[in-house]
Design a protein around this motif. Structure first.
Motif, mmCIF file in Angstrom:
data_model
loop_
_atom_site.group_PDB
_atom_site.id
_atom_site.type_symbol
_atom_site.label_atom_id
_atom_site.label_comp_id
_atom_site.label_asym_id
_atom_site.label_seq_id
_atom_site.Cartn_x
_atom_site.Cartn_y
_atom_site.Cartn_z
ATOM 1 N N ASP A 54 51.415 7.160 75.496
ATOM 2 C CA ASP A 54 51.043 8.358 74.731
ATOM 3 C C ASP A 54 49.545 8.606 74.801
ATOM 4 O OD1 ASP A 54 53.645 8.725 74.075
ATOM 5 O OD2 ASP A 54 53.507 7.789 72.103
ATOM 6 N N PRO A 111 48.775 9.716 79.163
ATOM 7 C CA PRO A 111 50.024 10.322 79.664
ATOM 8 C C PRO A 111 50.121 10.359 81.178
ATOM 9 C CG PRO A 111 48.520 11.997 78.822
ATOM 10 C CD PRO A 111 47.942 10.674 78.431
ATOM 11 N N PRO A 168 50.502 23.634 83.624
ATOM 12 C CA PRO A 168 49.540 22.624 83.164
ATOM 13 C C PRO A 168 49.429 21.461 84.149
ATOM 14 C CG PRO A 168 51.607 22.361 82.002
ATOM 15 C CD PRO A 168 51.764 23.594 82.868
ATOM 16 N N ASP A 216 49.800 17.812 85.659
ATOM 17 C CA ASP A 216 50.840 16.787 85.595
ATOM 18 C C ASP A 216 50.336 15.533 86.296
ATOM 19 O OD1 ASP A 216 50.977 17.377 88.293
ATOM 20 O OD2 ASP A 216 52.870 18.481 88.150
ATOM 21 N N SER A 265 44.251 19.637 79.673
ATOM 22 C CA SER A 265 45.461 20.422 79.801
ATOM 23 C C SER A 265 46.311 20.249 78.560
ATOM 24 C CB SER A 265 46.235 19.996 81.051
ATOM 25 O OG SER A 265 47.322 20.865 81.279
ATOM 26 N N THR A 266 47.262 21.116 78.377
ATOM 27 C CA THR A 266 48.167 21.023 77.234
ATOM 28 C C THR A 266 49.022 19.763 77.311
ATOM 29 O OG1 THR A 266 49.748 22.388 78.424
ATOM 30 C CG2 THR A 266 48.260 23.511 76.900
ATOM 31 N N THR A 267 49.135 19.169 78.488
ATOM 32 C CA THR A 267 49.928 17.956 78.671
ATOM 33 C C THR A 267 49.087 16.689 78.616
ATOM 34 O OG1 THR A 267 49.667 18.253 81.044
ATOM 35 C CG2 THR A 267 51.684 19.116 80.045
ATOM 36 N N GLY A 268 47.783 16.830 78.484
ATOM 37 C CA GLY A 268 46.894 15.695 78.467
ATOM 38 C C GLY A 268 45.625 16.026 79.210
ATOM 39 N N ARG A 273 41.565 18.905 74.464
ATOM 40 C CA ARG A 273 42.563 19.844 74.968
ATOM 41 C C ARG A 273 41.910 21.211 75.240
ATOM 42 N NH1 ARG A 273 44.492 15.810 75.694
ATOM 43 N NH2 ARG A 273 46.505 14.967 75.049
ATOM 44 N N ALA A 286 46.316 27.006 79.667
ATOM 45 C CA ALA A 286 47.057 25.796 80.021
ATOM 46 C C ALA A 286 46.118 24.672 80.443
ATOM 47 C CB ALA A 286 48.047 26.093 81.143
ATOM 48 N N THR A 287 44.987 25.016 81.052
ATOM 49 C CA THR A 287 44.089 24.008 81.608
ATOM 50 C C THR A 287 42.653 24.488 81.472
ATOM 51 O OG1 THR A 287 45.774 23.409 83.238
ATOM 52 C CG2 THR A 287 43.550 22.636 83.661
#
Length: 918
Positions: A6, A9, A87, A89, A132-135, A177, A183-184
């Motif tokens: 977590d 990511p 975003p 990955d 990014s929204t994902t990390g 973030r 998104a990024t």
């Protein structure tokens, strides 16, 4: 091996562990990675950083299937680039940390180049972060250096590099973030000195960058809180670009396809999987929808700007394979295939534009390519345009034709093209046949014809009289020799094969009643416009007044058979006259009035062999009698000269000096070469101006009869000032008849004054001998004192061109630098045979030379160079010589030291020969 958690990511811990283990086991890999990153930084990506960031944003939008938006904001000393779309990955992080690899390798629509583009951030920052929204991940020189120094085998290498380490190989997680709605975000803390560079790049970023980024529709540029919006609206065949408050429409052509697999056999693995291609060609349009070619200095976009020069004034975007430095296109079969596709796309762009002459600026100029790729592109495009039907037809503006079917008229005007459009196949509109576009049309294969060929095309055509009237009016001002065979429809239905000898009827002449006499009378409606009459008169036609009709041999024979002889020469009028029936009463009145005027002016006196008009007699013992050819004029009877009052003799017309002739119209000047004088006067007027309004004219008669000019010149110099006055037409002062006649005849020791120079002139020394005469005579004759004086007259300019090639003459160096350029301007539009020899130095002429058009080519040219005076193209056309760039072929094969142009050997001389600043 570490896995994603977590707090991490994307598994950055595992990436760091693998990279460090590889470096520890093989220090050579550390050196390779450090060298690769240094190469990218040295590649100069600072100037394309923003484009690389925009490219990544466009690819993210394409992956997400949305209309991409990008926000580029300079916050103090930090540059932030936030974008919408897919975003970040794990595969993307892996690609960022693996130099020259990318997660986009299977995305055919992606614009980016396999992860290398992100390395551009190192040009301005040592601590880039990607949120990014994902990390998020961050990189940094300091944490990387700390990790590397912990490996003893690498410490010495880091010291050798002065602490330098590959920044983008070791990522760390971050909890930061991107801002809401994005998104990024790329966050770049700028190193010292980079802030003004980035600020300038943001200010220079223009909306046309969006043409190369199909995934992006908007970019917001924010500096100090001020937002400038860049937008694009794409429609088939065009794009509307908005840059702040301004909007520009671009014409756009696109082609797409897929490369054959075998073409990519020698390319990297990532490229082999991306065989799809799209080529875009675009040019801005002005407010009227016409193309506005881009300024010189364009480059090929592949799709980001490369260092490959592009001489075409368009934006060309094509996925050419690049060398490792990502600045130059790599040669090979892929490039060859894309060159053909790019040429086809550019041809689509040209053919899709409105039929306006501005389109010709998009045609490649032969011999002006900037590099090998540019030459290949231009050559392929030229081949396409030669075979494509895209040129307009004057007679049918909706029709299009291939260049090989087109015809361009030399010295075109709208009126000439309109008159000839339906008789000359494929004739281009006037705006498409300008002299400045001659080379372009020649490169396309367009046939050019002169007025003489156009005249040949109208021979034998059947057209109404009004059509002929329009043709004559349109041809007014054309070269007389080219029009000698111009057909003229006659009133009796015949056609004269040339204007010479044709009679031009006036409104009162009963043309059709004169048909039985067999006169060559022009059809009245064909010669009604003043311009048509003026043209035909220049070509030898005569006004058909009653006087000229009666002077015609056929009419003279008829009248002579029906008239009695004159009863008394002193009366000067017939005692009985029987008129031929075809003549009207008004014609007879006009002839009688003319006869009385002649009798009153002539005032007969008796001489040994009979009677003669007073105006044809000279007073015996006068200087005039001694300087004229013997027998050219009669001499007054000695007894009458001795007894008559001299003033009375002078009053009735007996000559003791040169006689003056006055007229309201130049056609009425009955003096030697009056028609030549009129032609040369008209040549000095603007070619597209209206017919001039002539003032009252004064000329001098009998100049052609002089045999002793040494004694005659004082007589001429003593004539009234009106005889010497210039003629002013539409604000242009031109020499009057007397000065023109004397200047163009050998009156100064057997030489023409206009082929000599003012004795005080230094500019023309070596080219012309000084004129010798009394100062008051020279002041009236005005022999040329400067090159500008010579160039004011076309014939004198042509003579100067010949003198420059005369090996026995010399030229002042300062005159030589510009004289050929000035001649090209003065003779623009004039058909001049190129000289056999040209001057390349003040005292040297040659038969083989080139015109220097690019100063850096001077050391490569092996033949003498003609000074261009700032107009190499025009000088080359005038002298029929090649440009230096057409003789020198080559390319850059190695990198050299960059030095200022002014510091190179011979730079000053080359600049002087070009007429440019050193």
């Amino acid at each position: 091996m570490s896995t994603a958690t977590d707090g991490d990511p994307f598994g950055t811990a595992g990436i760091r562990q693998r990279v460090l283990s590889a470096w520890r086991e093989d220090p050579a890999r550390f050196r390779e990675d450090a060298n690769a990153e240094e190469d990218l930084v040295r590649g100069g990506y600072r100037d394309r950083l923003l484009v690389e960031l925009a490219q990544n944003a466009a690819d993210a939008a394409v992956r997400a299937g949305v209309r991409g938006q990008l926000r580029l904001e300079l916050r103090g000393t930090t540059l932030c680039a936030a974008n919408t779309g897919a975003p970040l990955d794990a595969a993307g992080v892996q690609g960022l940390a693996t130099l020259r690899a990318s997660a986009k390798r299977d995305e055919t629509a992606a614009v980016g180049r396999f992860g290398v583009g992100f390395a551009a951030v190192l040009a301005v920052s040592d601590e880039p972060a990607l949120l990014s929204t994902t990390g998020g991940v961050r990189f940094g020189a300091d944490p990387t250096r700390k990790q590397v120094l912990a490996v003893p085998a690498l410490a010495a290498e880091v010291a050798r590099r002065a602490g330098g380490v590959p920044v983008l190989r070791l990522p760390w997680p971050t909890a930061d973030r991107p801002p809401d709605g994005y998104a990024t975000e790329v966050v770049l803390p700028l190193r010292d000195g980079a802030v003004p560079v980035v600020a300038a790049a943001l200010a220079d970023l223009r909306a046309d960058v969006l043409l190369a980024l199909p995934g992006l529709s908007a970019v917001d540029v924010v500096v100090d809180g001020v937002v400038r919006g860049l937008r694009i609206e794409r429609t088939p065949g065009s794009a509307r670009l908005t840059d702040g408050p301004g909007t520009t429409t671009w014409a756009v052509a696109e082609r797409s396809g897929e490369l054959a697999a075998q073409l990519l056999a020698d390319r990297p693995v990532e490229e082999r999987a991306r065989r799809a291609w799209t080529v875009t060609a675009a040019v801005p349009l002005d407010d009227d929808g016409r193309p506005a070619p881009l300024p010189p200095g364009q480059v090929v976009h592949a799709p980001t700007p490369s260092d490959e020069p592009l001489s075409l004034p368009v934006r060309l975007i094509a996925p050419f394979p690049l060398d490792p430095d990502r600045r130059h296109v790599a040669a090979g079969p892929v490039t060859d295939a894309l060159v053909e596709s790019a040429a086809a796309t550019c041809a689509d762009l040209v053919a899709g534009l409105p039929a306006d002459p501005a389109v010709l600026a998009l045609v490649p100029r032969v011999g002006l390519a900037g590099a090998e790729l540019d030459a290949a592109l231009c050559g392929a495009l030229l081949d396409r345009l030669r075979a494509l039907a895209w040129l307009p037809v004057a007679a049918d503006r909706e029709a299009r034709q291939t260049p090989e079917r087109a015809t361009a008229l030399d010295d075109p005007t709208e009126e000439r093209v309109a008159a000839l459009g339906d008789v000359v196949p494929g004739l281009l509109p006037a705006g498409w046949s300008r002299r400045s576009d001659a080379r372009t049309l020649t490169a396309l294969g367009v046939r050019r014809i002169g007025v003489a060929e156009a005249v040949e095309a109208v021979r034998g055509v059947a057209r109404p009289a009004s059509w002929w009237a329009g043709l004559y009016a349109a041809l007014d001002g054309a070269d007389r020799e080219e029009l000698a065979a111009l057909p003229v429809p006659l009133a009796d239905g015949r056609t004269a094969h040339g204007p010479a000898g044709v009679l031009l009827p006036d409104a009162e002449l009963p043309v059709h009643r004169l048909a039985p006499l067999g006169l060559r009378l022009a059809e009245p409606d064909a010669v009604a416009p003043a311009e048509a009459r003026r043209l035909l008169e220049r070509l030898g036609a005569q006004p058909a007044t009653a006087r000229t009709v009666l002077a015609d041999p056929a009419v003279r024979a008829a009248v002579g058979a029906s008239m009695d002889a004159v009863d008394d020469p002193l009366e000067g009028r017939p005692s009985r006259t029987s008129w031929p029936r075809p003549c009207s009463r008004s014609s007879r009145r006009r002839v009688r009035r003319r006869g009385a005027a002649l009798a009153g002016r002539a005032g007969a006196t008796r001489r040994r062999r009979g009677w003669a008009p007073a105006g044809e007699l000279v007073r015996p013992g006068s200087v005039l009698a001694d300087v004229l050819a013997e027998g050219s004029l009669g001499v007054l009877d000695d007894d009458m000269a001795a007894t008559a009052d001299p003033d009375a003799l002078r009053a009735v017309g007996v000559l003791d000096t040169f006689g003056l002739v006055h007229a309201e119209d130049p056609d009425d000047l009955d003096v030697d070469d009056a028609d030549r004088w009129v032609d040369e006067v008209l040549d000095r007027l603007p070619p597209d101006g209206p017919p001039p309004r002539w003032p009252a004219l004064t000329a001098v008669r009998d100049l052609e009869l002089v045999t002793d000019w040494d004694r005659a010149l004082p007589l001429v110099a003593a004539l009234p000032a009106g005889a010497w006055a210039d003629v002013v037409l539409d604000g242009v002062a031109v020499p009057g008849y007397l000065r023109w006649w004397l200047s163009t005849h050998p009156v100064l020791a057997g030489e023409r004054p206009d082929r000599l120079r003012d004795p005080g002139s230094t500019e023309l020394q070596g080219l012309y001998e000084p004129a010798a005469a009394a100062p008051e005579v020279l002041a009236l004759l005005r022999p040329p004192a400067s090159v500008a004086d010579v160039l004011a007259d076309v014939d004198a300019a042509i003579d100067l061109l010949d003198r420059l090639g005369d090996p026995v003459r010399t030229v002042r160096p300062d005159v030589l630098r510009t004289v050929y350029a000035r001649l090209a301007g003065a003779l623009d539009g004039i058909d001049v045979d190129p000289p056999e020899r040209v001057r390349v130095a003040p005292d040297r002429v040659v038969t083989d030379a080139v015109v220097l058009d690019l100063p850096w080519l001077q050391p490569l040219v092996r033949v003498p160079v003609v000074p261009a005076g700032g107009a190499p193209g025009a000088v080359a056309d005038l002298l029929d010589l090649p440009l230096a760039s057409e003789r020198v072929r080559g390319g850059v094969t190695a990198q050299g030291d960059r030095r200022p142009w002014a510091g190179l050997p011979g730079a000053a001389l080359a600049a002087a020969r070009l007429g440019a600043e050193g």
